[in-house]
Design a protein around this motif. Structure first.
Motif, PDB file in Angstrom:
ATOM      1  N   LYS A  70       0.843  -1.195   0.000  1.00  0.00           N
ATOM      2  CA  LYS A  70       0.000   0.000   0.000  1.00  0.00           C
ATOM      3  C   LYS A  70       0.878   1.245   0.000  1.00  0.00           C
ATOM      4  N   ARG A  71       1.876   1.253   0.895  1.00  0.00           N
ATOM      5  CA  ARG A  71       2.896   2.305   0.941  1.00  0.00           C
ATOM      6  C   ARG A  71       4.237   1.619   1.106  1.00  0.00           C
ATOM      7  N   VAL A  72       5.291   2.165   0.464  1.00  0.00           N
ATOM      8  CA  VAL A  72       6.629   1.605   0.658  1.00  0.00           C
ATOM      9  C   VAL A  72       7.015   1.791   2.120  1.00  0.00           C
ATOM     10  N   PRO A  73       7.388   0.711   2.855  1.00  0.00           N
ATOM     11  CA  PRO A  73       7.679   0.857   4.278  1.00  0.00           C
ATOM     12  C   PRO A  73       8.853   1.802   4.539  1.00  0.00           C
ATOM     13  N   ASN A  74       8.694   2.686   5.516  1.00  0.00           N
ATOM     14  CA  ASN A  74       9.731   3.638   5.938  1.00  0.00           C
ATOM     15  C   ASN A  74      10.274   4.515   4.818  1.00  0.00           C
ATOM     16  N   SER A  75       9.512   4.658   3.763  1.00  0.00           N
ATOM     17  CA  SER A  75      10.006   5.413   2.606  1.00  0.00           C
ATOM     18  C   SER A  75      10.388   6.843   2.972  1.00  0.00           C
ATOM     19  N   PHE A  76       9.534   7.498   3.787  1.00  0.00           N
ATOM     20  CA  PHE A  76       9.823   8.885   4.153  1.00  0.00           C
ATOM     21  C   PHE A  76      11.119   8.994   4.947  1.00  0.00           C
ATOM     22  N   GLN A  77      11.264   8.124   5.968  1.00  0.00           N
ATOM     23  CA  GLN A  77      12.449   8.188   6.832  1.00  0.00           C
ATOM     24  C   GLN A  77      13.729   7.952   6.032  1.00  0.00           C
ATOM     25  N   ILE A  78      13.705   6.930   5.155  1.00  0.00           N
ATOM     26  CA  ILE A  78      14.907   6.606   4.375  1.00  0.00           C
ATOM     27  C   ILE A  78      15.241   7.760   3.432  1.00  0.00           C
ATOM     28  N   ASN A 133      -1.068  19.737  -3.092  1.00  0.00           N
ATOM     29  CA  ASN A 133      -0.440  18.437  -3.323  1.00  0.00           C
ATOM     30  C   ASN A 133       0.000  18.276  -4.779  1.00  0.00           C
ATOM     31  N   LYS A 134      -0.799  18.844  -5.683  1.00  0.00           N
ATOM     32  CA  LYS A 134      -0.446  18.740  -7.109  1.00  0.00           C
ATOM     33  C   LYS A 134       0.859  19.459  -7.399  1.00  0.00           C
ATOM     34  N   THR A 135       1.093  20.593  -6.725  1.00  0.00           N
ATOM     35  CA  THR A 135       2.348  21.327  -6.904  1.00  0.00           C
ATOM     36  C   THR A 135       3.519  20.459  -6.448  1.00  0.00           C
ATOM     37  N   LYS A 136       3.318  19.751  -5.321  1.00  0.00           N
ATOM     38  CA  LYS A 136       4.387  18.883  -4.801  1.00  0.00           C
ATOM     39  C   LYS A 136       4.713  17.785  -5.813  1.00  0.00           C
ATOM     40  N   ILE A 137       3.673  17.204  -6.415  1.00  0.00           N
ATOM     41  CA  ILE A 137       3.891  16.135  -7.398  1.00  0.00           C
ATOM     42  C   ILE A 137       4.633  16.675  -8.616  1.00  0.00           C
ATOM     43  N   ILE A 138       4.241  17.884  -9.068  1.00  0.00           N
ATOM     44  CA  ILE A 138       4.918  18.482 -10.230  1.00  0.00           C
ATOM     45  C   ILE A 138       6.390  18.728  -9.904  1.00  0.00           C
ATOM     46  N   MET A 139       6.656  19.254  -8.685  1.00  0.00           N
ATOM     47  CA  MET A 139       8.030  19.496  -8.246  1.00  0.00           C
ATOM     48  C   MET A 139       8.822  18.192  -8.245  1.00  0.00           C
ATOM     49  N   TYR A 140       8.189  17.136  -7.699  1.00  0.00           N
ATOM     50  CA  TYR A 140       8.857  15.841  -7.597  1.00  0.00           C
ATOM     51  C   TYR A 140       9.200  15.295  -8.984  1.00  0.00           C
ATOM     52  N   LYS A 141       8.228  15.384  -9.904  1.00  0.00           N
ATOM     53  CA  LYS A 141       8.454  14.873 -11.274  1.00  0.00           C
ATOM     54  C   LYS A 141       9.593  15.631 -11.936  1.00  0.00           C
ATOM     55  N   PHE A 142       9.625  16.961 -11.701  1.00  0.00           N
ATOM     56  CA  PHE A 142      10.670  17.798 -12.279  1.00  0.00           C
ATOM     57  C   PHE A 142      12.042  17.387 -11.731  1.00  0.00           C
ATOM     58  N   ILE A 143      12.106  17.176 -10.396  1.00  0.00           N
ATOM     59  CA  ILE A 143      13.367  16.782  -9.755  1.00  0.00           C
ATOM     60  C   ILE A 143      13.848  15.433 -10.303  1.00  0.00           C
ATOM     61  N   GLU A 144      12.904  14.509 -10.478  1.00  0.00           N
ATOM     62  CA  GLU A 144      13.257  13.197 -11.024  1.00  0.00           C
ATOM     63  C   GLU A 144      13.772  13.328 -12.452  1.00  0.00           C
ATOM     64  N   ALA A 145      13.133  14.210 -13.225  1.00  0.00           N
ATOM     65  CA  ALA A 145      13.480  14.339 -14.641  1.00  0.00           C
ATOM     66  C   ALA A 145      14.857  14.965 -14.844  1.00  0.00           C
ATOM     67  N   ILE A 146      15.241  15.941 -13.993  1.00  0.00           N
ATOM     68  CA  ILE A 146      16.540  16.591 -14.193  1.00  0.00           C
ATOM     69  C   ILE A 146      17.679  15.822 -13.529  1.00  0.00           C
ATOM     70  N   GLY A 147      17.343  14.729 -12.826  1.00  0.00           N
ATOM     71  CA  GLY A 147      18.351  13.960 -12.105  1.00  0.00           C
ATOM     72  C   GLY A 147      19.557  13.583 -12.939  1.00  0.00           C
ATOM     73  N   LYS A 148      19.306  13.075 -14.121  1.00  0.00           N
ATOM     74  CA  LYS A 148      20.418  12.545 -14.908  1.00  0.00           C
ATOM     75  C   LYS A 148      21.303  13.625 -15.536  1.00  0.00           C
ATOM     76  N   TRP A 149      20.888  14.890 -15.441  1.00  0.00           N
ATOM     77  CA  TRP A 149      21.683  15.955 -16.047  1.00  0.00           C
ATOM     78  C   TRP A 149      22.685  16.569 -15.103  1.00  0.00           C
ATOM     79  N   SER A 150      22.783  16.037 -13.859  1.00  0.00           N
ATOM     80  CA  SER A 150      23.662  16.728 -12.928  1.00  0.00           C
ATOM     81  C   SER A 150      25.016  16.062 -12.778  1.00  0.00           C
ATOM     82  N   ILE A 184       2.210  11.734  -0.077  1.00  0.00           N
ATOM     83  CA  ILE A 184       1.766  13.127  -0.204  1.00  0.00           C
ATOM     84  C   ILE A 184       0.249  13.236  -0.029  1.00  0.00           C
ATOM     85  N   TRP A 185      -0.466  12.228  -0.523  1.00  0.00           N
ATOM     86  CA  TRP A 185      -1.929  12.310  -0.481  1.00  0.00           C
ATOM     87  C   TRP A 185      -2.528  11.782   0.827  1.00  0.00           C
TER      88      TRP A 185
END
Ligand SMILES: [Zn+2]
Length: 194
Positions: A32-40, A123-140, A190-191
């Protein structure tokens, strides 16, 4: 009946309840949720934020020319490219090595903190931010590529030699930890709040 999707391959299942099971398409464990995902994720993010400091203040490259050792940090590198009037390279390195990692660290930090304390953010803003962060990951990793390529091409020992400095290790680790932090984070949390 509940609907649950595999976080890995996004296959949707109709189940009686939220009990764990293995995805029959990709063998991923569906929970249902990845265990301890937030803490890790949060712990990894803090490590990455701490690594950002040595990555900025220690030398990224060590250049030995005729026995003389010159070290330069990321920012010194950017400045020397500006002095050589290579504005494009200077901007690319500055963006990829200083700005993008910072956006990623701060962005994830804001998302994580917003789950614990009340920040006025959709919450939608957070998801957009997260997707953006994931997408630019490989360019750093551009800086690491530059150091790796240069040091593998130029190896003439005392005459002319380029080596990655302490910042290169910190930087590489920081990028990897940020990527794992983003990857480990279960966005469904987030939700849960509201
Ligand atoms: Zn799956």
């Amino acid at each position: 009946m509940v609907l649950i999707s595999c976080k890995n391959c996004h296959k949707i299942y109709e189940k009686e309840n939220y009990k764990e099971f293995t995805c029959n398409r990709c063998n991923h464990k569906v929970t249902k949720r990845v265990p301890n995902s937030f803490q890790i994720s949060f712990a990894l993010l803090i490590c990455a934020m701490l690594l950002y400091i040595p990555a900025m203040i220690y030398p990224m490259m060590e250049i030995t020319q005729l026995g003389v050792n010159v070290q330069s940090t990321i920012l010194e590198g950017v400045i020397s490219f500006l002095e050589m009037k290579s504005y494009f390279i200077a901007i690319v390195i500055f963006t990829a090595s200083v700005v993008i990692p910072l956006i990623k660290l701060v962005g994830l930090f804001v998302i994580f903190i917003s789950l614990k304390i009340n920040i006025k953010m959709e919450n939608k803003t957070k998801i957009i931010m997260y997707k953006f962060i994931e997408a630019i990951g490989k360019w750093s990793m551009i800086d690491i590529y530059v150091v790796a390529i240069l040091s593998s091409i130029v190896q003439l020992d005392e005459i002319f030699n380029i080596k990655g400095g302490l910042a290169a290790t910190s930087f590489g680790l920081m990028v990897i930890l940020t990527m794992i932090a983003a990857n480990k984070f279960d966005t469904r949390i987030i939700w849960d709040g509201k």
